[in-house]
Design a protein around this motif. Structure first.
Motif, PDB file in Angstrom:
ATOM      1  N   HIS A  70       0.823  -1.217   0.000  1.00 44.00           N
ATOM      2  CA  HIS A  70       0.000   0.000   0.000  1.00 44.00           C
ATOM      3  C   HIS A  70       0.854   1.263   0.000  1.00 44.00           C
ATOM      4  CE1 HIS A  70      -3.481  -2.504   0.601  1.00 44.00           C
ATOM      5  NE2 HIS A  70      -2.944  -3.027   1.694  1.00 44.00           N
ATOM      6  N   CYS A  71       2.159   1.079   0.053  1.00 45.84           N
ATOM      7  CA  CYS A  71       3.078   2.212   0.097  1.00 45.84           C
ATOM      8  C   CYS A  71       4.045   2.152  -1.084  1.00 45.84           C
ATOM      9  CB  CYS A  71       3.873   2.216   1.399  1.00 45.84           C
ATOM     10  SG  CYS A  71       2.837   2.249   2.893  1.00 45.84           S
ATOM     11  N   ILE A  99       5.050   7.289   0.278  1.00 43.48           N
ATOM     12  CA  ILE A  99       3.633   7.655   0.252  1.00 43.48           C
ATOM     13  C   ILE A  99       2.763   6.469   0.654  1.00 43.48           C
ATOM     14  CG2 ILE A  99       4.023   9.389  -1.533  1.00 43.48           C
ATOM     15  CD1 ILE A  99       2.596   7.578  -3.514  1.00 43.48           C
ATOM     16  N   ASN A 100       1.719   6.790   1.383  1.00 45.64           N
ATOM     17  CA  ASN A 100       0.703   5.811   1.754  1.00 45.64           C
ATOM     18  C   ASN A 100      -0.473   6.010   0.813  1.00 45.64           C
ATOM     19  OD1 ASN A 100      -1.272   4.216   2.901  1.00 45.64           O
ATOM     20  ND2 ASN A 100      -1.196   5.173   4.925  1.00 45.64           N
ATOM     21  N   ARG A 138      -3.805   3.660   8.346  1.00 43.28           N
ATOM     22  CA  ARG A 138      -2.412   3.722   8.782  1.00 43.28           C
ATOM     23  C   ARG A 138      -1.667   2.492   8.261  1.00 43.28           C
ATOM     24  NH1 ARG A 138      -0.778   4.191  15.100  1.00 43.28           N
ATOM     25  NH2 ARG A 138      -1.560   6.320  14.777  1.00 43.28           N
ATOM     26  N   GLN A 139      -0.425   2.705   7.804  1.00 44.24           N
ATOM     27  CA  GLN A 139       0.388   1.616   7.276  1.00 44.24           C
ATOM     28  C   GLN A 139       1.780   1.661   7.900  1.00 44.24           C
ATOM     29  OE1 GLN A 139      -0.847  -0.707   5.390  1.00 44.24           O
ATOM     30  NE2 GLN A 139      -2.766   0.280   4.708  1.00 44.24           N
ATOM     31  N   LEU A 145       3.164   5.351   8.558  1.00 45.30           N
ATOM     32  CA  LEU A 145       2.505   6.434   7.830  1.00 45.30           C
ATOM     33  C   LEU A 145       1.032   6.479   8.204  1.00 45.30           C
ATOM     34  CD1 LEU A 145       4.007   5.799   4.268  1.00 45.30           C
ATOM     35  CD2 LEU A 145       4.627   7.651   5.815  1.00 45.30           C
ATOM     36  N   GLU A 146       0.545   7.666   8.512  1.00 46.39           N
ATOM     37  CA  GLU A 146      -0.884   7.821   8.760  1.00 46.39           C
ATOM     38  C   GLU A 146      -1.647   7.695   7.440  1.00 46.39           C
ATOM     39  OE1 GLU A 146      -2.127   7.906  11.770  1.00 46.39           O
ATOM     40  OE2 GLU A 146      -0.060   7.804  12.523  1.00 46.39           O
ATOM     41  N   ALA A 147      -2.945   7.617   7.522  1.00 48.15           N
ATOM     42  CA  ALA A 147      -3.774   7.463   6.326  1.00 48.15           C
ATOM     43  C   ALA A 147      -3.426   8.519   5.280  1.00 48.15           C
ATOM     44  CB  ALA A 147      -5.247   7.558   6.698  1.00 48.15           C
ATOM     45  N   SER A 148      -3.104   8.062   4.079  1.00 46.93           N
ATOM     46  CA  SER A 148      -2.852   8.928   2.911  1.00 46.93           C
ATOM     47  C   SER A 148      -1.640   9.837   3.078  1.00 46.93           C
ATOM     48  CB  SER A 148      -4.085   9.792   2.593  1.00 46.93           C
ATOM     49  OG  SER A 148      -5.245   9.004   2.523  1.00 46.93           O
TER      50      SER A 148
END
Length: 723
Positions: free
Chosen positions: A671-672, A686-687, A692-693, A709-712
């Motif tokens: 996802h990143c 980037i997420n 959160r990832q 990383l927080e959402a987006s």
């Protein structure tokens, strides 16, 4: 994130001054535009911002169009199929069409310009055997063959511009007059559009940017008898046809087009069709004409010290931004609708303009902005998919369109756009003009080549069909991946060979389509060039039905490269023994659930040398095969997703024998993604998700560290080593 301003275009409307000023400040807008159905009042035009004014060249001039009905735009249409039950048949050729949009052309002799075809044999019926009833709009054929099917290809005049029709119906504009499209190839119209533009420029001194929406010919958009879309092809040249054009084509090219060259058995030369030489000749003919006429209009705009901007939509046909003639037009900017990463790259990669601009979704229309709906959902999805591509090649500007008063009623949406515009400027200010790191050079091989750079089957308002078409999934994945992408045609490979810097060639699509290639695969020079190239170390990835054309006992003509072929039912008597998949493979290392979308069935392995990576339901869906020093990879389908993007990335590196280089700049979490910019010693993690990832990040020098990383979120980091 620091609050910034500029590079954003805000739609506005009459009697909305206070709110416009508020949103200009919040969104950092430095330009204001009108939209189809809105106007800017003088107070708004006096604000400290560039003023974009929508300008229609060949519509929105009904005073002229009504005086010259013979100069309306024309189109070839095909009737429904009709079965002859006796030796005479009467055909209602307008059946299924919207008569508010179309009417038959009886000004020009149907016996000369129409065509009746026996679709059972493909034979053209002699005009001596049919007649037209102009009052009833029917055509009667005599001496028909019973139980054969017949169609009528007829010329029609367009009475209503398709985009105006769509907006009219969507927004319920009531008794607003229908915009009548007219043809600038006609003498009165050609003179009128230039004289009117000069007068308009003098009358609109406050306009800074003339936003041509667009020029002459609308993409093919035909409505049915219910007023619903019947046929849509964003690349369709159907509305550029006229008797004058056909006569000029014959004079220039030395042969006459048939109506069948345009209606194409009712497929209307859709983007999926392998283009005929006659159709390619026609495209070239129209593009030359449009480029010449557009340049004259652009020159007039420049004479009045204003900028000329082209909207890549609506009447864009002939202004192919990746075609041979676009560079001669002299347009200052191109703006287009951004539906995802692929549509963003269509615009941002356009060469030869001063700046590019994307109109982001959703459009501020009541089909999205209504009580109970949350437009933030669409806006967030739109931004996240487009942002991946933005990291590879940014647009110079972004903006929105429609009724600002509608958007203003949704405070959460206003807040969200404020965040997006700030994030956009932050990214742009860091990476504009900076070449991102690319680990591979990848070529997309199809029948269209660079003419359709990043383009597949886009439809009106920038949205893509949501079916899991392999080709679109591939392009969407690539639009934000750290690889250099080019587009080449079969014809280029045959005539010029394969460029030396290409690491991987991808051929994707359904059998028989322009994207897979169809009959092109019967060309021995094409197949031998590609086989030799892979044998000497190249990587070939086939997705869907690659190299598909049933010939000489093969369906996939590069079956020996791919290591697989497809069972058509002809070799069921031949046993297929190889069905066991490997427990682990480099390509599938990050995949938790395979998703091949619509997929392909009945694909089987040719020899034990093929590595089966996924086998289920009696068929191979993912495999790899060595061919000399090179590799062939087969994937049964690739709808866009984060996992499939990673699978494709791994497949490309594996095909190129560069597995060890994949993690130079890399995020372990699918996802990143990591985007590196060696010129400025920065990289971005980037997420791409809304959750959160946590991911391991490889920084280009073999060093790994863990990041949350927080959402987006986008996290920027500096580095000092060479990478």
């Amino acid at each position: 994130m620091k609050k910034t301003a500029g590079r954003v275009t805000l739609p506005s409307q009459q009697n909305f001054l206070k709110e416009t000023k508020e949103l200009m400040k919040r969104w950092g807008a430095d330009a204001i535009r009108d939209s189809d159905g809105t106007k800017l009042d003088q107070e708004i035009k006096q604000l400290d911002a560039k003023i974009y004014t929508t300008y229609f060249v060949a519509r929105n001039h009904n005073d002229f169009a009504i005086k010259h009905p013979e100069e309306r735009q024309q189109i070839y249409l095909m009737s429904q199929y009709n079965t002859a039950t006796s030796t005479t048949i009467e055909i209602d050729f307008l059946k299924g069409y919207f008569t508010e949009q179309m009417e038959p052309d009886y000004i020009h002799d149907p016996k000369v310009w129409w065509e009746v075809i026996d679709r059972t044999t493909g034979e053209v019926v002699s005009p001596d055997h049919w007649s037209v009833n102009q009052t009833a709009n029917t055509l009667t054929i005599t001496e028909t063959k019973q139980w054969h099917e017949y169609t009528v290809s007829f010329l029609a005049y367009m009475k209503w511009d398709p985009t105006h029709m769509y907006n009219h119906i969507t927004n319920d504009w009531g008794d607003t007059p229908h915009d009548i499209p007219f043809d600038v190839r006609q003498p009165h119209a050609n003179k009128y559009v230039k004289e009117y533009l000069r007068k308009w420029l003098k009358d609109n001194p406050e306009t800074d940017v003339v936003r041509f929406t667009t020029f002459f010919y609308h993409f093919t958009l035909i409505f049915n008898h219910l007023g619903k879309e019947k046929f849509v092809d964003w690349f369709g040249y159907g509305a550029s046809v006229s008797v004058a054009a056909l006569e000029a084509f014959e004079k220039e090219k030395g042969y006459r087009l048939r109506p069948e060259d345009i209606v194409d058995e009712g497929y209307y030369n859709s983007t999926f069709r392998v283009p005929s030489q006659a159709y390619l000749d026609y495209l070239d003919f129209i593009q030359q004409f449009v480029a010449k006429e557009v340049k004259e209009l652009v020159d007039i705009v420049h004479e009045h010290d204003k900028e000329a901007m082209m909207f890549l939509g609506d009447n864009w046909i002939g202004t192919e931004p990746y075609g041979k003639y676009f560079k001669h037009i002299g347009i200052d900017a191109v703006v287009g609708s951004v539906g995802d990463g692929t549509t963003l790259r269509i615009i941002s990669d356009i060469p030869g303009v001063k700046y590019t601009e994307g109109r982001f979704l959703p459009y501020f229309f009541p089909d999205t902005f209504y009580e109970g709906n949350d437009p933030v959902i669409e806006a967030n999805e739109n931004w996240l998919t487009a942002r991946r591509a933005f990291m590879r090649k940014p647009l110079d500007r972004i903006g929105y369109g429609g009724y600002l008063s509608l958007a203003y009623k949704f405070p959460k949406f206003v807040d969200y756009v404020e965040k997006v515009t700030d994030e956009f400027r932050d990214i742009y200010n860091k990476i504009n003009g900076i070449k991102p790191y690319t680990g591979l050079k990848v070529a997309i091989l199809n029948a269209w080549g660079k003419l359709r750079t990043w383009q597949t089957h886009i439809v009106a308002h920038g949205k893509w069909y949501k079916q899991a078409y392999s080709y679109h999934g591939v392009l969407e994945s690539l639009s934000g991946s750290a690889v250099d992408v080019s587009f080449i045609s079969f014809d280029e490979v045959i005539n010029n060979g394969i460029p030396k810097d290409i690491d991987v060639i991808i051929n994707a699509g359904d059998a028989g389509t322009a994207f897979s290639g169809g009959v092109w695969w019967k060309n021995e020079k094409l197949t031998t060039i590609l086989r030799e190239w892979v044998y000497n170390g190249g990587g070939f990835i086939g997705i869907g039905d690659p190299s598909a054309y049933h010939y000489q006992g093969r369906f996939y003509q590069l079956a020996n490269v791919l290591g697989v072929d497809k069972e058509l039912g002809f070799s069921l008597s031949t046993n297929k023994y190889f069905t066991e998949a490997k427990e682990a493979h480099f390509i599938a290392a990050d995949v938790t659930n395979f998703d091949f979308g619509e997929s392909m069935e009945n694909v089987y392995v040719l020899t034990e040398n093929t590595e089966i990576i996924e086998y289920s339901n009696g068929g191979v869906h993912l495999s790899s095969s060595s061919f000399g020093k090179g590799r062939g990879i087969y994937i049964a389908g690739l709808p866009y997703s984060h996992e499939n993007t990673r699978l494709l990335l791994r497949a490309m590196y594996y095909a190129a024998h560069k597995e060890k280089e994949m993690k130079k700049w890399f995020a372990s979490n699918v996802h990143c993604e990591v985007h590196a910019y060696p010129e400025i010693n920065k990289y971005a993690i980037i997420n791409n998700s809304t959750e959160r990832q946590v991911t391991d990040v490889y920084d280009g020098a073999g060093k790994k560290h863990n990041v949350t990383l927080e959402a987006s979120e986008i996290l920027w980091e500096d580095y000092s080593h060479e990478g």
